[in-house]
Design a protein around this motif. Structure first.
Motif, PDB file in Angstrom:
ATOM      1  N   ILE A  83       0.825  -1.128  -0.010  1.00 29.58           N
ATOM      2  CA  ILE A  83      -0.053   0.040   0.056  1.00 29.58           C
ATOM      3  C   ILE A  83       0.724   1.321   0.016  1.00 29.58           C
ATOM      4  CG2 ILE A  83      -1.593   1.469   1.430  1.00 29.58           C
ATOM      5  CD1 ILE A  83      -2.912  -1.216   2.144  1.00 29.58           C
ATOM      6  N   LYS A  84       0.482   2.589  -0.597  1.00 24.99           N
ATOM      7  CA  LYS A  84       1.238   3.458  -0.805  1.00 24.99           C
ATOM      8  C   LYS A  84       0.698   4.598  -0.428  1.00 24.99           C
ATOM      9  CE  LYS A  84       4.059   1.599  -4.845  1.00 24.99           C
ATOM     10  NZ  LYS A  84       4.385   1.692  -6.180  1.00 24.99           N
ATOM     11  N   ALA A  85       1.383   5.657  -0.069  1.00 29.96           N
ATOM     12  CA  ALA A  85       0.608   7.182   0.156  1.00 29.96           C
ATOM     13  C   ALA A  85      -0.292   7.586  -1.171  1.00 29.96           C
ATOM     14  CB  ALA A  85       1.929   8.052   0.436  1.00 29.96           C
ATOM     15  N   GLY A  86      -1.298   8.124  -1.189  1.00 30.00           N
ATOM     16  CA  GLY A  86      -2.273   8.459  -2.084  1.00 30.00           C
ATOM     17  C   GLY A  86      -3.339   7.544  -2.351  1.00 30.00           C
ATOM     18  N   LYS A 102      -7.464 -10.825  12.653  1.00 27.41           N
ATOM     19  CA  LYS A 102      -7.571 -11.681  11.739  1.00 27.41           C
ATOM     20  C   LYS A 102      -7.324 -10.894  10.471  1.00 27.41           C
ATOM     21  CE  LYS A 102     -11.158 -14.548  13.971  1.00 27.41           C
ATOM     22  NZ  LYS A 102     -12.501 -14.967  13.867  1.00 27.41           N
ATOM     23  N   GLU A 103      -6.856 -11.696   9.344  1.00 35.25           N
ATOM     24  CA  GLU A 103      -6.458 -11.065   8.023  1.00 35.25           C
ATOM     25  C   GLU A 103      -7.771 -10.261   7.558  1.00 35.25           C
ATOM     26  OE1 GLU A 103      -4.985 -14.051   5.464  1.00 35.25           O
ATOM     27  OE2 GLU A 103      -2.816 -13.599   6.299  1.00 35.25           O
ATOM     28  N   VAL A 104      -7.259  -8.950   6.928  1.00 34.06           N
ATOM     29  CA  VAL A 104      -8.560  -8.338   6.090  1.00 34.06           C
ATOM     30  C   VAL A 104      -8.140  -7.961   4.741  1.00 34.06           C
ATOM     31  CG1 VAL A 104      -9.125  -7.341   8.389  1.00 34.06           C
ATOM     32  CG2 VAL A 104      -7.497  -6.174   7.175  1.00 34.06           C
ATOM     33  N   ASN A 105      -9.106  -7.989   4.061  1.00 24.62           N
ATOM     34  CA  ASN A 105      -8.673  -7.840   2.617  1.00 24.62           C
ATOM     35  C   ASN A 105      -9.231  -6.276   2.427  1.00 24.62           C
ATOM     36  OD1 ASN A 105     -10.485  -7.404  -0.165  1.00 24.62           O
ATOM     37  ND2 ASN A 105      -8.672  -8.963  -0.322  1.00 24.62           N
ATOM     38  N   ILE A 106      -8.407  -5.252   1.786  1.00 30.27           N
ATOM     39  CA  ILE A 106      -8.587  -3.854   1.750  1.00 30.27           C
ATOM     40  C   ILE A 106      -8.442  -3.703   0.454  1.00 30.27           C
ATOM     41  CG2 ILE A 106      -7.437  -1.593   2.213  1.00 30.27           C
ATOM     42  CD1 ILE A 106      -6.361  -2.736   4.961  1.00 30.27           C
ATOM     43  N   GLU A 107      -9.300  -3.065  -0.303  1.00 29.77           N
ATOM     44  CA  GLU A 107      -9.483  -2.483  -1.655  1.00 29.77           C
ATOM     45  C   GLU A 107      -9.162  -1.085  -1.877  1.00 29.77           C
ATOM     46  OE1 GLU A 107     -13.012  -1.993  -4.741  1.00 29.77           O
ATOM     47  OE2 GLU A 107     -12.877  -4.247  -4.188  1.00 29.77           O
ATOM     48  N   VAL A 108      -8.262  -0.819  -2.589  1.00 26.86           N
ATOM     49  CA  VAL A 108      -7.910   0.686  -2.802  1.00 26.86           C
ATOM     50  C   VAL A 108      -7.997   1.104  -4.109  1.00 26.86           C
ATOM     51  CG1 VAL A 108      -6.645   0.500  -0.751  1.00 26.86           C
ATOM     52  CG2 VAL A 108      -5.454   0.392  -3.069  1.00 26.86           C
ATOM     53  N   LYS A 109      -8.185   2.248  -4.495  1.00 27.20           N
ATOM     54  CA  LYS A 109      -7.974   3.073  -5.668  1.00 27.20           C
ATOM     55  C   LYS A 109      -6.817   3.810  -5.766  1.00 27.20           C
ATOM     56  CE  LYS A 109     -10.670   5.857  -8.738  1.00 27.20           C
ATOM     57  NZ  LYS A 109     -11.781   6.879  -8.819  1.00 27.20           N
ATOM     58  N   ARG A 110      -5.987   3.334  -6.935  1.00 19.97           N
ATOM     59  CA  ARG A 110      -4.709   3.860  -7.031  1.00 19.97           C
ATOM     60  C   ARG A 110      -4.637   4.375  -8.505  1.00 19.97           C
ATOM     61  NH1 ARG A 110       0.268   0.244  -5.820  1.00 19.97           N
ATOM     62  NH2 ARG A 110      -0.469   0.722  -3.925  1.00 19.97           N
ATOM     63  N   GLU A 111      -4.897   5.695  -9.038  1.00 18.44           N
ATOM     64  CA  GLU A 111      -4.518   6.258 -10.314  1.00 18.44           C
ATOM     65  C   GLU A 111      -5.779   5.498 -11.120  1.00 18.44           C
ATOM     66  OE1 GLU A 111      -0.548   5.635 -11.469  1.00 18.44           O
ATOM     67  OE2 GLU A 111      -0.078   7.422 -10.080  1.00 18.44           O
ATOM     68  N   ASN A 112      -6.923   5.776 -10.686  1.00 22.89           N
ATOM     69  CA  ASN A 112      -8.014   5.032 -11.592  1.00 22.89           C
ATOM     70  C   ASN A 112      -8.015   3.489 -11.787  1.00 22.89           C
ATOM     71  OD1 ASN A 112      -9.295   7.567 -12.105  1.00 22.89           O
ATOM     72  ND2 ASN A 112      -7.723   8.057 -13.857  1.00 22.89           N
TER      73      ASN A 112
END
Length: 345
Positions: A144-147, A174-184
């Motif tokens: 995971i990155k800044a922005g 417990k493990e979690v699933n994280i969804e992110v948006k990065r540059e569309n």
């Protein structure tokens, strides 16, 4: 000497802040009683012996010795009225009684939203966009990155920073699933949160971004903070019942004053944030379906509405009496615990 007076001032600010929460709660009961044309005999802040009071047209407004809540005494509330006096609480419908009972907790929720909104407007609000990461944290290790804009946690949509924090907290490590948006582009990461022993929270090492909201956004933020805190509180109850928390994690009135005094030292907005937090706790505590609490009465009134009949008043009065005694005993236990084994912070 100046420091002593300053500390006293901070403690007084804390007591006043907590007093406002009680006043707002009882005002909810008071104003709905008036709307439903119920005569209110007493409006009390605090319990026990009266310190001073003012007699209005039909209501005595008073302050009592023990700063542990308050009450609104309505004519006919204890079913001592045998006449058909239309202004007696006992002669009102279950729907009218329910509106009066629920008004207190609802007012605390409204106050919390308002206070959170003001603090957010003044200091800015966190939004679910990564500003920076802790070195070697679980989030940094998975990429995971800044922005990155956080969109979902375990499939649940993230609209506010509180949604993200709640999602991590409810994972219980417990493990979690994280969804992110990065540059569309949408990316998914699986992260195992780490327990921060000092904060007793599961963290992934992400800092949110700060944004100064509009008034409408501030109100939305206040609502989001209140909803998130409510979820966290019920999560706390779940941990408590599972035996995952110890007595050292629970505090009472002395702890509240200590923490509030510390918040007052850090500034007005910090104290307002804590007041909002406590206002939510007060609302939730009162809606617990236990005899003598608003929640106990709410359950009884809802059952009466569903069954279309009133329950035995003598049995209800006895149930509430014993419930009140249990609450008083619990309060004494918590107070003693506060003195003997205070929470360290």
């Amino acid at each position: 000497m100046g420091a002593v007076f300053q500390n006293i001032g901070h403690i007084l600010m804390a007591i006043i802040a907590f007093g406002i929460l009680v006043i707002v709660h009882e005002f909810g009961h008071f104003i709905l009683a008036k709307i439903n044309d119920v005569r209110v005999d007493e409006f009390s802040i605090g319990m026990g012996p009266k310190l001073f009071g003012i007699k209005g047209k039909e209501t005595e407004y008073k302050v009592c010795l023990l700063p542990i809540g308050g009450y609104v005494k309505m004519y006919g509330e204890d079913d001592e009225v045998t006449s058909s006096d239309p202004r007696a609480y006992a002669n009102k419908s279950s729907w009218q009684k329910l509106s009066i009972v629920l008004a207190g907790p609802i007012m605390n929720i409204v106050l919390a939203i308002l206070l959170f909104a003001i603090v957010g407007r003044v200091e800015g609000v966190k939004i679910p966009i990564v500003s920076q990461l802790i070195d070697n944290s679980p989030a940094q290790q998975v990429g995971i990155k800044a922005g990155d804009e956080i969109k979902k946690v375990n499939g649940n949509e993230v609209v506010s920073w509180e949604d993200f924090v709640t999602g991590i907290m409810l994972s219980e490590g417990k493990e979690v699933n994280i969804e992110v948006k990065r540059e569309n582009e949408t990316k998914e990461f699986t992260i195992k949160p780490e327990l921060d022993e000092s904060k007793k929270q599961y963290l992934v090492g992400i800092y949110g971004s700060i944004k100064t909201p509009t008034i409408v956004e501030a109100v939305k933020h206040g609502f989001g903070e209140t909803v998130s805190l409510t979820k966290q509180t019920f999560g706390f109850f779940g941990q408590l019942f599972k035996g995952q928390l110890s007595a050292d994690d629970v505090g009472g009135p002395i702890t509240i004053i200590r923490i509030s005094g510390e918040a007052a030292r850090q500034g007005l907005t910090t104290l307002m944030f804590l007041a909002a937090y406590l206002s939510v706790q007060l609302a939730i505590f009162n809606i617990i379906p236990f005899p003598a609490l608003d929640g106990g009465w709410t359950l009884i009134l809802i059952l009466q509405i569903i069954t279309r009949r009133e329950f035995n008043k003598e049995k209800i009065a006895k149930l509430n009496y014993y419930g009140f005694m249990v609450l008083m005993a619990l309060m004494v236990v918590v107070l003693v615990k506060d003195i003997v084994r205070p929470i360290k912070f």
